[in-house]
Enzyme design. Structure first.
Site, PDB file in Angstrom:
ATOM      1  N   CYS A  56     -58.661 -88.952  20.696  1.00  0.00           N
ATOM      2  CA  CYS A  56     -59.744 -88.833  19.712  1.00  0.00           C
ATOM      3  C   CYS A  56     -59.457 -89.660  18.462  1.00  0.00           C
ATOM      4  O   CYS A  56     -60.377 -90.177  17.835  1.00  0.00           O
ATOM      5  CB  CYS A  56     -59.924 -87.375  19.297  1.00  0.00           C
ATOM      6  N   ARG A  58     -57.033 -92.283  18.155  1.00  0.00           N
ATOM      7  CA  ARG A  58     -56.443 -93.616  18.254  1.00  0.00           C
ATOM      8  C   ARG A  58     -56.664 -94.249  19.623  1.00  0.00           C
ATOM      9  O   ARG A  58     -56.791 -93.550  20.641  1.00  0.00           O
ATOM     10  CB  ARG A  58     -54.937 -93.564  17.964  1.00  0.00           C
TER      11      ARG A  58
END
EC number: 1.2.1.70
Length: 428
Positions: A56, A58
């Protein structure tokens, strides 16, 4: 061989961009094949290595390659793969070579680079990324060693510091936000969309508030039912979501869908059916599950993973002493890894020296065997063999000394003097 990490994360890019460069799990293996191919060719001295970490917060590409233009090639590949203009992507991308890449991997796994300082979920996500890369045949000596040490460092940091103590998780932050909208979560009906680890964490925190009703909607009915039963809730088919949305005061969504599963029209109808009673919505997915336009509706309070990050960061300041301890551990381990990497850089040179010496040896042995076969004196043959090997083995160093510039010659003389001092020893 050089290590390189290319990526974007919650520090450098908003969720609107991160969701456009996310890799669904089923796409990672084929993506690795095309990613590695940019460095395969006649000029490649060693096989490139690669791994993709997509969460979420990276998207990161870990690489080991001998291509000196690796940075530009990797960014261009990421741009092409996701059909993003390079000018739109590049300002948000970080490129970390060698020790910076090592330090970054250690910090990520230790939870120092996370939105939730010290969170442990990232370790499992990195292990999944490594497993996928291994199954795709994309790992080799360098990345295998990097990730082995990464997980060891993460374990050391978490076991010797308080980095994870009193952390405010994304799930806990979602509950805090809900309590700002509603006086009591206990009076509300809560719907969870998805049944993964993040939804499980959220369900645990919301269940502790004893909501009026807890419902799970998931694409896989069995998994949704199993999660709902853990919290004395019930499950509904995901297909019923549009017609049932108005029943719920709180909606938390986190699926692996590549497209939004909740559109503006569906929420507008739900708001109307609720006679404009507020709906609190949390979208923890990247790419997002809920169309961002939903947040513009007057009676809807929509929060994304980035919005929750602001609340999470409030609890990070109190753990700065633990951060300093963790950073010190990481810095020491980075130096250790770079020493290993420097030693590895000598291996190809040593291998080449052995190969060249063996070629010379075989040629001279073959010549000596021919001399013996025609009846030459064995002692003379041995003498000729030893002289030929001596001359050929010292030809390279002698040639280098003769060609060296005046400023380099003294250094070469010192190095070779020390070398022959040790290698020429006759001690047994």
């Amino acid at each position: 061989m050089q290590l390189l990490t290319i990526g974007i994360n919650h520090h450098t890019a908003p969720v609107a961009l991160r969701e456009r460069v996310a890799f669904p799990l089923e796409q990672i293996k084929p993506a690795l094949d095309t990613f590695k191919s940019i460095w395969l060719g006649p000029s490649a001295r060693t096989a490139p290595e690669a791994a993709i970490l997509s969460t979420c917060n990276r998207t990161e590409l870990y690489c080991a390659t001998d291509d000196q233009a690796a940075r530009e090639a990797a960014i261009q590949w990421l741009s092409r793969y996701h059909n993003l203009p390079i000018g739109e992507l590049a300002p948000h991308v970080y490129a970390l070579p060698q020790s910076e890449a090592v330090r970054h991997a250690f910090r990520v796994a230790s939870g120092l680079d996370s939105m939730v300082l010290g969170e442990t979920q990232i370790v499992g996500q990195m292990k999944d990324a490594v497993r996928t890369a291994s199954e795709a045949g994309a790992l080799g000596t360098y990345l295998n060693q990097l990730f082995q040490r990464t997980f060891a460092v993460a374990k050391e940091v978490r076991s010797t510091t308080e980095i994870g103590a009193q952390s405010v998780s994304m799930a806990a932050a979602a509950v805090r936000l809900a309590q700002r909208i509603f006086d009591k979560v206990a009076n509300q009906r809560v719907l969870f969309i998805g049944a993964g680890e993040m939804i499980e964490l959220c369900a645990t925190h919301f269940a502790a508030q004893q909501p009026k009703e807890l419902v799970v909607a998931n694409r896989t009915a069995e998994r949704g039912t199993r999660l709902a039963e853990r919290f004395n809730g019930r499950a509904i088919p995901l297909s019923e979501l549009p017609s049932r949305m108005h029943e719920f005061d709180i909606i938390v969504s986190c699926t692996a869908s590549t497209l939004p599963i909740i559109g503006l029209g569906a929420v507008e109808r739900a708001v109307k059916a609720r006679r404009h009673r507020p709906i609190f919505m949390v979208d923890l997915a990247v790419p997002r599950d809920i169309e961002p336009e939903v947040g513009q509706l007057e009676d809807v309070f929509l929060y994304t993973v980035d919005d929750l990050g602001a609340i999470v960061r409030e609890g990070n300041a109190s753990r700065q002493a633990a951060v300093a301890q963790a950073e010190a551990i990481i810095e020491t381990r980075v130096q250790n890894f770079m020493q290993w990497l420097d030693a590895r850089s000598i291996v190809p040179v040593i291998r080449h020296m052995h190969t060249q010496a063996d070629v010379l040896r075989r040629a001279e042995v073959e010549r000596a065997q021919k001399m013996l076969a025609r009846g030459d004196d064995p002692a003379a043959v041995l003498e000729a063999l030893s002289q030929a090997l001596t001359n050929k083995l010292i030809h390279g160093p002698t040639h280098a000394l003769n060609r060296a510039s005046s400023e380099n010659r003294d250094t070469l003389i010192e190095l070779m003097s020390g070398f022959y001092k040790h290698s020429g020893s006759t001690e047994r």
